[in-house]
Scaffold this active site. Structure first.
Site, PDB file in Angstrom:
ATOM      1  N   ARG A 252       0.846  -1.194   0.000  1.00 42.35           N
ATOM      2  CA  ARG A 252       0.000   0.000   0.000  1.00 42.35           C
ATOM      3  C   ARG A 252       0.884   1.248   0.000  1.00 42.35           C
ATOM      4  NH1 ARG A 252      -4.212   2.332   4.603  1.00 42.35           N
ATOM      5  NH2 ARG A 252      -5.173   3.877   3.250  1.00 42.35           N
ATOM      6  N   HIS A 253       0.344   2.334  -0.518  1.00 45.88           N
ATOM      7  CA  HIS A 253       1.083   3.596  -0.542  1.00 45.88           C
ATOM      8  C   HIS A 253       1.334   4.120   0.878  1.00 45.88           C
ATOM      9  CE1 HIS A 253      -2.551   5.768   0.598  1.00 45.88           C
ATOM     10  NE2 HIS A 253      -3.199   5.051  -0.306  1.00 45.88           N
TER      11      HIS A 253
ATOM     12  N   HIS B  43      -2.972   0.367  -3.480  1.00 49.59           N
ATOM     13  CA  HIS B  43      -3.870   0.844  -2.432  1.00 49.59           C
ATOM     14  C   HIS B  43      -4.134  -0.271  -1.420  1.00 49.59           C
ATOM     15  CE1 HIS B  43      -4.576   4.240  -5.204  1.00 49.59           C
ATOM     16  NE2 HIS B  43      -4.468   3.303  -6.128  1.00 49.59           N
TER      17      HIS B  43
END
Length: 714
Positions: A451-452, A634
């Protein structure tokens, strides 16, 4: 004609008598415009759902509230008008808390579960009362205001005197401190009554202790009926045991006699809330995961809490009971043996915790009132120091073997050489062999999903109007904001819809890259969602990995569900050329698998299929070249990778076992709430297997903005 026009213009100016308004992009919006509620509304969530999510997550952050909304997408009560219930406690901390926890552990072994085990050690100051979701932040802020009004507690040590009867055991507060706590309770009732619109004229004797306030009409969007707000002002105490078996009396009495509460104990004032629908339910913690085999069964996720009615156990013929997930709000049948009972308060929300001491009621949890009045910074758990240590220690045990061999003994062996590529059991000091299916083969590839990192918009709220001048130039207003921002089509408006990372977010990504490098796991292919936060995460992950030859393949197909961005619409993604000009190490020659139209809607099936297409294509297209792959996107990207790769046919990628039955349809995973920034998941092929990532995770806490002006008071 010209004279007539000038005369008319002068008359208008004289009548208006105001200067013309100059409107610029840098005009600051009101605090309400920058509030978490406004951000959630801009993301497309209905107002009543956004308010419910903020209240349920203690107004900690937009991120938590949006995650709550996504995980409760199938909650049948998400639109029901059920205001939360709030309660105000004084809770011991430090050594006294440790003593009481030890007492509870011994009392459970001695006499089983009793009523005191449902709650944390506490003194009740204000009983449960209901309040609209839109007031949750004000209710929390009132806690601090009360301390500032009442002042510091008495200087004398607080004494707790034991009391024992046949059906109750407790510690009662000495008179000096009891009076102080009563003042807090009454003052909080006053402030909340004003907040919720109760007419104070009706209650002439408010300061008379023991008053209970019912009201039926309040100036809210939906008035709440027959609500009582009651200050506890009699016999303040900590309950040690009640509703216990008669046979346990002697043993419990002996435990109370042994208890030596410290007079120098420390205390906190805490505001909790709970979902009133489950006020009469037991709370059970999931101890073993379970995947439903029938439509009326409930998925069990480790760490989740389940609400179960007590009578359900009595009427169950087979050990299966109906329950509701705290994490998702979804109900269904579950095997009770996969859960264990825990305190009801484990499923409550902590809204505020203020230390009670000679420090002017200093807030022991951070608060950010700097640029938004609608959000408090992420409060750590009430036992944050101990909890963080325990969590870190628990996780560290899984990696101790690697660190001992590679880091301590200064050996160059990679993590896979140490474990022989078997299914990873880090808690064991021996190198197990495992089954043939889980043994590594030399050509087994790693596939990572990440995930970012921390994003600017969910950290600062509506930040763009504050950080761009009239000419559209970026101005850094906080050390955690980017030093510079690259040029892009749409300028500041595009940045408001496609956020960059904070400096902390960049560091989070760098740490993951560093961890992969230290684990000596080669990365050959890096694919990133086109969202700016994901491209930056990939870039800074590679900085930590320290391989400048690797470049980020910007892939629109990895972007999250488009329908979350229809209101308002998403900004055009930055082009690879814009990224390159801004210093981001992207692959200018990469041709994406999917060209995504972000202005149109899509179904969930479309969302699943395009992610699947990208991941399947990446696996096939890199098969001949080999090398490990990482997909950076995400929260849902981790789930998507696991499900997509499990669906990959045996003929695609490395050889696998015989074809398995048709997999279940894709569904939005309820685990999204538990995917933090820069979370890393791992899968290996030959056969496809979810495995422990080769580097440890990280844990960090939030901090509020420091106001240097407080030093002027010194």
């Amino acid at each position: 004609m010209k004279r007539v026009w000038c005369s008319l213009r002068n008359q208008i100016r004289t009548m208006a008598n105001i200067p013309p308004r100059k409107i610029s992009p840098s005009s600051k919006p009101s605090k309400q415009d920058a509030s978490p509620l406004q951000i959630l509304l801009q993301m497309g969530f209905p107002r009543h759902r956004a308010l419910k999510a903020l209240a349920a997550t203690g107004n900690r952050s937009v991120q938590l509230a949006s995650d709550w909304l996504l995980t409760h997408v199938n909650d049948t009560y998400i639109d029901a008008d059920h205001p939360r219930e709030y309660i105000l406690y004084a809770n011991p901390t430090g050594a006294l808390l440790t003593q009481l926890h030890d007492f509870w552990a011994k009392s459970k072994k001695l006499g089983g579960w009793n009523g005191a085990h449902n709650f944390p050690p506490h003194i009740t100051l204000v009983s449960f009362f209901k309040a609209p979701d839109e007031t949750s932040l004000q209710l929390a802020k009132a806690v601090k205001s009360v301390i500032e009004t009442v002042g510091d507690p008495p200087a004398c040590p607080l004494k707790l005197d034991p009391y024992i009867s046949q059906n109750f055991m407790g510690l009662f507060v000495s008179e000096e401190h009891a009076e102080y706590l009563k003042k807090i309770a009454v003052q909080y009732v006053k402030q909340v009554s004003t907040l919720l619109g109760v007419s104070m004229d009706t209650y002439e004797h408010l300061d008379a202790l023991g008053t209970c306030f019912p009201w039926c009409t309040m100036p809210q969007e939906k008035p709440i009926k027959s609500i009582n707000l009651e200050a506890h002002v009699k016999s303040l105490h900590i309950t040690l045991a009640y509703h216990f078996e008669v046979a346990a009396f002697d043993g419990l009495k002996a435990l109370v006699d042994e208890l030596q509460p410290l007079e120098t104990s420390s205390w906190e004032l805490r505001l909790y809330s709970r979902d009133p629908k489950f006020a009469n339910h037991q709370v059970h913690k999931v101890t073993q995961g379970y995947s439903p085999l029938a439509s009326d069964e409930l998925e069990l996720v480790l760490g989740d809490y389940i609400y179960i009615e007590e009578k359900a156990f009595e009427s169950s013929p087979d050990g299966w009971v109906p329950g509701t997930s705290w994490l998702t709000g979804v109900s269904g049948y579950l095997p009770a043996v996969f859960t264990r009972r825990t305190a009801e308060s484990d499923a409550w929300t902590l809204h505020r915790a203020i230390s009670l001491g000679n420090n002017s009621g200093s807030d022991c949890k951070s608060e950010s009132d700097s640029n938004t009045d609608g959000e408090m910074a992420g409060y750590p758990h009430e036992d944050a120091t101990q909890l963080g240590h325990e969590k870190s220690e628990e996780v560290y045990k899984e990696w101790q073997k690697y660190w001992d061999v590679v880091m301590t003994e200064q050996k160059s062996d990679s993590i896979m050489n140490i474990t022989q590529g078997t299914s990873i059991d880090w808690k064991s000091n021996t190198q197990g062999t495992g089954d043939m299916e889980t043994k590594a083969k030399p050509d087994r590839r790693w596939f990572f999903a990440m995930r970012h990192g921390e994003r600017v918009d969910l950290t600062y709220g509506s930040w763009v109007p504050f950080c761009f001048d009239e000419a559209g130039n970026y101005v850094r207003k906080d050390l955690n904001m980017p030093l510079t921002l690259g040029e892009r089509v749409g300028g500041c408006e595009s940045y408001s819809k496609d956020t960059p990372l904070t400096r902390v977010g960049r560091l989070q990504a760098t740490l993951v890259g560093e961890g992969l490098r230290l684990a000596q796991q080669p990365i050959s292919h890096v694919y990133a969602s086109s969202a700016l936060r994901c491209v930056e995460t990939a870039h800074y992950m590679l900085e930590g990995y320290q391989n400048p030859s690797l470049k980020v393949k910007v892939e629109p197909g990895l972007f999250e569900f488009k329908n979350w961005h229809l209101t308002p619409t998403m900004a055009p993604f930055m082009t690879p050329q814009e990224h390159h000009k801004a210093g981001i190490n992207v692959d200018l020659n990469y041709k994406p698998y999917i060209e995504l139209d972000i202005t149109t809607s899509e179904t969930l099936e479309d969302f699943y299929k395009r992610n699947e297409l990208v991941m399947h294509s990446a696996v096939k297209d890199t098969e001949a070249e080999g090398g490990n792959i990482i997909f950076i996107g995400h929260a849902a990207t981790l789930d998507m990778m696991v499900l997509a790769l499990k669906r990959l046919s045996p003929g695609a990628g490395s050889p696998g076992p015989e074809p398995e039955p048709e997999p279940e349809p894709y569904t939005l995973n309820p685990h999204l709430l538990r995917v933090p920034y820069c979370a890393l998941g791992a899968v290996r092929d030959n056969p496809w297997q979810v495995v422990c990532p080769p580097c440890p995770p990280s844990i960090n806490s939030s901090s509020g903005r420091f106001d240097w002006k407080i030093l002027l008071d010194l």
